[in-house]
Enzyme design. Structure first.
Site, PDB file in Angstrom:
ATOM      1  N   CYS A 189       3.650  12.629  21.055  1.00 38.65           N
ATOM      2  CA  CYS A 189       4.877  12.535  21.836  1.00 38.65           C
ATOM      3  C   CYS A 189       4.505  11.992  23.212  1.00 38.65           C
ATOM      4  CB  CYS A 189       5.616  13.870  21.884  1.00 38.65           C
ATOM      5  SG  CYS A 189       4.628  15.290  22.406  1.00 38.65           S
ATOM      6  N   THR A 190       5.021  12.547  24.285  1.00 38.89           N
ATOM      7  CA  THR A 190       4.698  12.038  25.624  1.00 38.89           C
ATOM      8  C   THR A 190       3.475  12.733  26.193  1.00 38.89           C
ATOM      9  OG1 THR A 190       6.944  11.302  26.136  1.00 38.89           O
ATOM     10  CG2 THR A 190       5.536  11.828  27.992  1.00 38.89           C
TER      11      THR A 190
END
Length: 302
Positions: A189-190
């Site tokens: 994800c981030t």
């Protein structure tokens, strides 16, 4: 600042705080470029000697780890079955070569469309890797104006909510993994700690990894994110928002990092509500054959 579609303010803020690695405060929001305090760094769970075997050193990515050496119910998880990581927008050519040489064949991007546009995944245009983006949150916009009243006070409580509210997305992710027959599966994800941490937690629980080891694996992310750059477009936008609205920063205080109790709360719900990872996967729609494929990849099909 461009107004964004109002659906998940809390997720956006949690993502920013994840990559900053410290709790938000009105003071921190007003000083968006200030370094973390010594206290915030000291509070992070530290790696032990055994954790070193799971770190995959890349120049342009952070929190890059495998499950190598983690013990499941039928033995250790294969070293390169999975790679978990944060944002891949800064990968170098050498980093991509390293991942290819390590056997990575599939890249699952758990981010929203907004995140992908702001920080494109470099592997998406590399023919050596299959790329699929599945927004685990079920939205394609990072929403910055709503949900303040409904967001829980702890990330762990948010993780529990996602188990019930985002089941179609969980199904997509795990079915895609189950369908991959060869090579290593990378997912990210981030910051590589919330959405990535939940997917990791479910996989490790399915493998029968001891609870304490699952919690430790989750809690290490804050340590491995300490050097992640803080200059992404989303970070800048979110810090500007918190500077304008101190009440948002107060609401989100303590939401950064990877406190062990977040994963403890998640695992409690996973077992109390679904009987564990296998029960959850059945609930979201995976077949017995698909669950078996996941167990094979995890080295636990015996």
């Amino acid at each position: 600042m461009t107004a964004l579609h109002p659906v998940s303010l809390t997720m956006a803020i949690a993502l920013v705080l994840s990559s900053w690695g410290a709790a938000a405060s009105p003071q921190a929001a007003a000083k968006a470029t200030a370094p973390k305090s010594a206290a915030a760094v000291a509070s992070n769970v530290q790696p032990v000697a055994d954790d070193a075997q799971r770190v995959l050193g890349l120049e342009g990515a952070w929190n890059v780890r495998t499950f190598a050496g983690l013990q499941g119910r039928n033995g250790p998880i294969p070293a390169m079955a999975f790679v978990r990581t944060a944002d891949l927008s800064r990968l170098t050519d050498a980093d991509r070569d390293t991942l290819a040489a390590a056997g990575v064949t599939l890249d699952i991007d758990l981010r929203t469309g907004d995140e992908e546009q702001q920080s494109p995944d470099v592997l998406a245009k590399d023919a050596r890797f299959d790329y699929q983006r599945i927004s685990l949150m079920g939205t394609e916009k990072m929403d910055l104006q709503k949900m303040m009243t409904s967001f829980p006070d702890m990330l762990g409580a948010a993780y529990v909510q996602w188990l019930g509210s985002n089941q179609p997305q969980f199904r997509q992710v795990f079915q895609r993994i189950a369908a991959q027959r060869d090579g290593a599966v990378l997912f990210h994800c981030t910051a590589g700690k919330d959405r990535t941490g939940i997917i990791s937690g479910i996989l490790l629980d399915l493998a029968g990894v001891p609870r304490a080891d699952i919690v430790h694996n989750y809690a290490l992310s804050a340590h491995y994110l300490e050097e992640q750059p803080k200059d992404s477009a989303m970070n800048v936008q979110m810090m500007a928002l918190m500077k304008q609205h101190p009440e948002i920063a107060r609401k989100m205080a303590g939401m950064g990092g990877t406190a062990p109790e977040n994963m403890e709360m998640f695992l409690d719900a996973l077992h109390q509500q679904y009987g564990g990872a296998a029960g959850f996967l059945k609930e979201v729609g995976l077949s017995e054959a698909e669950i078996h494929s996941l167990q094979v990849r995890l080295g636990q099909a015996g």
